[in-house]
Structure formats: structure tokens, C-alpha cells
Design a protein around this motif. Structure first.
Motif, short mmCIF file in Angstrom:
data_model
loop_
_atom_site.label_atom_id
_atom_site.label_comp_id
_atom_site.label_asym_id
_atom_site.label_seq_id
_atom_site.Cartn_x
_atom_site.Cartn_y
_atom_site.Cartn_z
N MET A 345 0.84 -1.24 -0.22
CA MET A 345 -0.12 -0.10 0.07
C MET A 345 0.73 1.24 -0.01
SD MET A 345 -3.03 1.25 2.64
CE MET A 345 -1.79 1.68 3.95
N GLY A 346 2.19 1.11 1.01
CA GLY A 346 2.82 2.56 1.00
C GLY A 346 3.62 2.54 -0.48
N ALA A 347 4.04 1.71 -1.05
CA ALA A 347 4.69 1.53 -2.14
C ALA A 347 3.69 2.11 -3.39
CB ALA A 347 5.37 0.29 -2.60
N THR A 348 2.64 1.61 -3.26
CA THR A 348 1.71 2.10 -4.50
C THR A 348 1.73 3.83 -4.16
OG1 THR A 348 0.35 0.26 -4.26
CG2 THR A 348 -0.76 2.04 -5.35
N GLN A 349 1.46 4.13 -2.98
CA GLN A 349 1.14 5.64 -2.76
C GLN A 349 2.35 6.29 -3.06
OE1 GLN A 349 0.93 7.30 1.63
NE2 GLN A 349 -1.21 7.07 1.01
N MET A 350 3.61 5.90 -2.67
CA MET A 350 4.66 6.68 -2.87
C MET A 350 5.51 6.50 -4.42
SD MET A 350 5.55 8.44 -0.13
CE MET A 350 5.22 8.18 1.69
N GLY A 351 5.02 5.28 -5.00
CA GLY A 351 5.20 5.21 -6.33
C GLY A 351 4.49 6.12 -7.28
N LEU A 352 3.55 6.39 -7.01
CA LEU A 352 2.47 7.22 -7.74
C LEU A 352 2.63 8.52 -7.37
CD1 LEU A 352 -1.21 5.54 -7.41
CD2 LEU A 352 0.23 5.72 -9.42
N GLY A 353 2.91 8.85 -6.18
CA GLY A 353 3.69 10.29 -5.70
C GLY A 353 5.03 10.72 -6.42
N ALA A 354 5.88 9.80 -6.53
CA ALA A 354 7.16 9.84 -7.15
C ALA A 354 6.67 10.26 -8.86
CB ALA A 354 7.90 8.71 -7.17
N LEU A 355 6.09 9.57 -9.36
CA LEU A 355 5.53 9.94 -10.72
C LEU A 355 5.01 11.20 -10.78
CD1 LEU A 355 5.42 8.55 -13.46
CD2 LEU A 355 3.31 7.57 -13.13
N ALA A 356 4.43 11.50 -9.86
CA ALA A 356 3.63 12.87 -10.04
C ALA A 356 4.61 13.96 -9.68
CB ALA A 356 2.68 12.95 -8.93
N SER A 357 5.71 13.81 -9.03
CA SER A 357 6.61 14.69 -8.40
C SER A 357 7.46 14.91 -9.68
CB SER A 357 7.33 14.48 -7.35
OG SER A 357 8.09 13.14 -7.47
N VAL A 358 8.00 13.75 -10.24
CA VAL A 358 8.85 13.81 -11.41
C VAL A 358 8.36 14.51 -12.72
CG1 VAL A 358 10.21 12.29 -13.22
CG2 VAL A 358 10.39 12.06 -10.80
N SER A 359 7.04 14.13 -12.61
CA SER A 359 6.18 14.82 -14.09
C SER A 359 5.99 16.41 -13.79
CB SER A 359 4.56 14.28 -13.99
OG SER A 359 4.95 12.85 -14.15
#
Length: 407
Positions: A345-359
Motif C-alpha cells: 500500500m505504501g509503495a503504491t502511494q509513494m510510487g504514484l507520488g514519485a511519478l507525480a513529482s517527477v512529472s
């Protein structure tokens, strides 16, 4: 459990969940100073934030199986020790490349605390209380955006940005002792769990096949990704576009976080009358409407500083309702694999967050449009995931495994 013991556990677990966010929020006001000292640009410094998000996402997948196999404490001690060492390293860097690399490793250390805290909520409290406990953790977690940017702004202005990492290292040491002496061993290590890649992957896939988990973890993660876009781009939006100082930016960031914290506490009262599923749908629908209006007004250039603050505050209020409820519903079906489920759950949240921040960094055009556009897109996707996923969920009872059927 006595009231005093209950409060003690909440404070320690809340501090564990706050370590990663505190490590993010505290150095945000120092972006211009870091860029100046390391002879780079603010968008380049923002990549060290993106690497932190990526590290948290990857690290949680590492710690999940370790927490189930060896118990909650031993992997936690290793992670906190890594966090302390890399904090020392960050204060000595002389290039942006080293800062980006060390922030990645620092994130891997910090996420041990976050994953362990979420798993221990499932270990130490009855499942029907999990949503309320998560809301209380968000209250403690809320101290991060309230205190960290403001403290970081003043510390950076007085002692330099390196002092931020000195403070983070000290916090890591304090938390290491607090977890050692203040937390019980609420989970017996599962010696049957294999740490070979294939069984670990199989275990994660088994977790993903639980429709309740996949629906609410993806819904919560996608909704939360908008927050990462805001965090990553807020130094540019406020300090470059609206020309506020680092200290004022800290106060703005703290003020906006009141929406997230306050709404999470209102959520506890709403749960007395409404189910978590109802609250998630209502709050997410509002979040979609707010971000679409926000995007339209930003593209038209009709928003100043005040209008931007109002809409960001409203967005964070919605998130304060969505997050604790999606977290509780995601973990409810699990007992044996709570550590792996928490990590995924945390990896999903942070992975999507990382993608958003890089974008946000890649789309940077010195306006707020990339930030708001990503917030609107992730909110809309979260609502679509919820509407699609909940059709195939049927509860057999609190905390029990699910069968594929309609709610």
C-alpha cells in the motif's frame, strides 16, 4: 490497554509515520540556498525530492517481507540506522548528484518506520478501530507540515541548509530509542515466510488479488499523488511565482496543512454516522470538482495568491477524509500478511507520488499549471478506480477475506 498506554503508542507510531514526511517538508524552504551552494537550479534540486519519493516507494517493498519474516523491530532498527548515517552524508555533499543519491538512500532508511507503523496498527489495535487510529496518526503526522517547513525556513536562514540534516539525524536517533523501549512486540516473526524473490512476489500478488485491497490502495494512492505534485512544485509556485520568502513559505505550508489535519479529525466524528465507503466517495467527488475548477481558473490566469491558497486548502481537506479511510479498508482483510500489505500500500502511494513529482519537474514552465493539472488528473483517475473497483467487492465481515461480488 490503559488510556496513557494508548496515547503513548499513538505518539510513537505517529512519529514513525511522520519521519519520512518531516524529511521532505523540512528542507523545502532551503531549495534556493541549496541550488546556490551547489551551483545548480531549483528544478534540479527538486530532483532530490523525486529521488526521495522513489526511494520510499522501493524501500517499502523491501521492508514488507522483512517485517513479516523477522518481526517488526529488527528491520526497523536497520532502517533507522541507515537514515541516521545518510542524514550525516547529506550535510556534507558538494554536488547535486551526491545529494540526489543520498536522498534516495535516506528515503529507504526512513520508510522502514512508516511501513512498520502501519503494520503495527493492524497488530496492536482491533480492526474496527483502525480508521480512527489512522486518523489519530494523521494528527501526529500533521505536525510535520505544521512545524517542518517553518522550522526549516528559520534554520536555513540562520545556520544554513546543512543544519536541516543535522536535525533529521538527531530525530532518527531519538526515534530509534523510542521504538526500542516504547513499543511492544505485538507480532511473532513468521519463520515459514521465504525471502527468496519468487515467494515474495507470489505473496505480493496474493495481496493484490484481494479486490478490497487493490481498489482502496489504488484509490488512496492516486488521490494522494496530487499531494506530492503540490509538495514538489510548491517552492517554485510560492517562492518564485508569488515571490514570498522562505520563512513566509514555511508559514503558508503550515497553514495549508491545517486542512489536511483538521479534516482527518473531523473524519473520526463522521465515522459515527457514516461508513468509510460513503465518506471516500463523497470526499473524492468533491476533490475532483475542486481540482477541475482550480485547473480552469489557473489556465485562465484568474487566480492570485489568495485564490490559490483557498483551493489548495479545500483540496487538502478532501484528502484528510480520503486517506485514513482508504488506508483502513485496504488493510482490513489481512492478519498474517499485514506487513506485506502495508508495504505494498505504501509503495503504491509513494510510487504514484514519485511519478507525480517527477512529472511536475519535467513539465515545469514557471507557472502553476503543471502542478494543478496533475492534481486534477490524479483525482479524476482515483474516482474512476473507485467506481470500477467497488462493483466487485463484497464484505463477508470486518477483517475477513473477500469474495468477488458486488457491495
Amino acid at each position: 490497554m490503559t488510556r496513557r498506554r494508548h496515547l503513548s503508542l499513538i505518539l510513537i507510531l505517529g512519529a514513525m509515520t511522520a519521519l519520512g514526511p518531516f524529511s521532505i517538508d523540512m528542507y523545502l524552504p532551503g531549495f534556493p540556498a541549496i541550488a546556490n551552494d551547489l551551483h545548480t537550479t531549483v528544478p534540479q534540486v527538486a530532483l532530490s525530492l523525486s529521488s526521495f519519493f522513489i526511494g520510499i516507494s522501493a524501500g517499502q517493498l523491501l521492508y514488507g517481507p522483512l517485517l513479516d519474516r523477522f518481526g517488526r523491530k529488527k528491520p526497523l532498527y536497520v532502517g533507522l540506522s541507515l537514515f541516521i548515517l545518510t542524514s550525516i552524508g547529506c550535510m556534507t555533499v558538494t554536488s547535486i548528484d551526491w545529494l540526489i543519491a543520498l536522498r534516495f538512500l535516506q528515503a529507504i532508511g526512513s520508510c522502514s518506520a512508516g511501513v512498520a507503523a502501519v503494520a503495527m496498527v493492524r497488530d496492536l489495535f482491533p480492526v474496527e478501530e483502525n480508521a480512527k487510529v489512522f486518523a489519530l496518526l494523521m494528527l501526529v503526522l500533521g505536525l510535520s507540515p505544521l512545524l517542518a517547513p517553518t522550522l526549516g525556513g528559520y534554520v536555513t536562514a540562520t545556520f544554513g541548509w546543512q543544519s536541516v540534516f543535522v536535525i533529521l539525524g538527531v530525530l532518527g536517533v531519538v526515534l530509534l530509542f523510542a521504538t526500542r523501549f516504547g513499543l511492544p512486540n505485538g507480532y511473532l516473526p513468521d519463520t515459514t515466510m521465504s525471502l527468496k524473490p519468487l515467494p515474495i512476489l507470489t505473496n505480493f500478488l496474493a495481496v493484490l488479488r484481494v479486490r478490497q485491497f487493490s481498489t482502496y490502495a489504488l484509490t488512496g494512492g492516486m488521490s494522494f499523488a496530487g499531494l506530492f505534485a503540490y509538495v514538489a512544485d510548491s517552492p517554485l509556485v510560492f517562492m518564485d511565482i508569488f515571490q514570498v520568502s522562505g520563512q513566509v513559505y514555511g508559514w503558508i505550508f503550515a497553514g495549508l496543512s491545517v486542512g489536511l489535519i483538521g479534516a482527518s479529525q473531523v473524519n473520526s466524528f463522521l465515522l459515527r454516522r457514516y461508513r468509510s465507503e460513503q465518506l471516500i466517495f463523497a470526499a473524492l467527488s468533491c476533490q475532483v470538482a475542486i481540482t477541475l475548477v482550480f485547473l480552469l481558473l489557473t489556465v485562465l490566469g484568474w487566480l492570485g495568491l489568495v485564490g490559490t491558497l483557498v483551493l489548495l486548502f479545500a483540496f487538502l481537506c478532501c484528502l484528510g477524509i480520503i486517506s485514513p479511510n482508504t488506508g483502513a479498508l485496504s488493510l482490513a482483510p489481512f492478519t498474517k500478511n499485514a506487513g506485506s500489505a502495508s508495504a505494498l500500500m505504501g509503495a503504491t502511494q509513494m510510487g504514484l507520488g514519485a511519478l507525480a513529482s517527477v512529472s511536475v519537474s519535467l513539465l515545469n514552465n514557471h507557472t502553476a499549471i503543471p502542478m494543478v493539472g496533475i492534481m486534477a488528473a490524479t483525482s479524476l483517475l482515483a474516482l474512476l478506480i473507485l467506481l470500477w473497483g467497488r462493483k466487485s467487492i463484497r464484505y463477508q465481515g470486518v477483517g475477513e477475506e473477500l469474495l468477488g461480488a458486488e457491495v
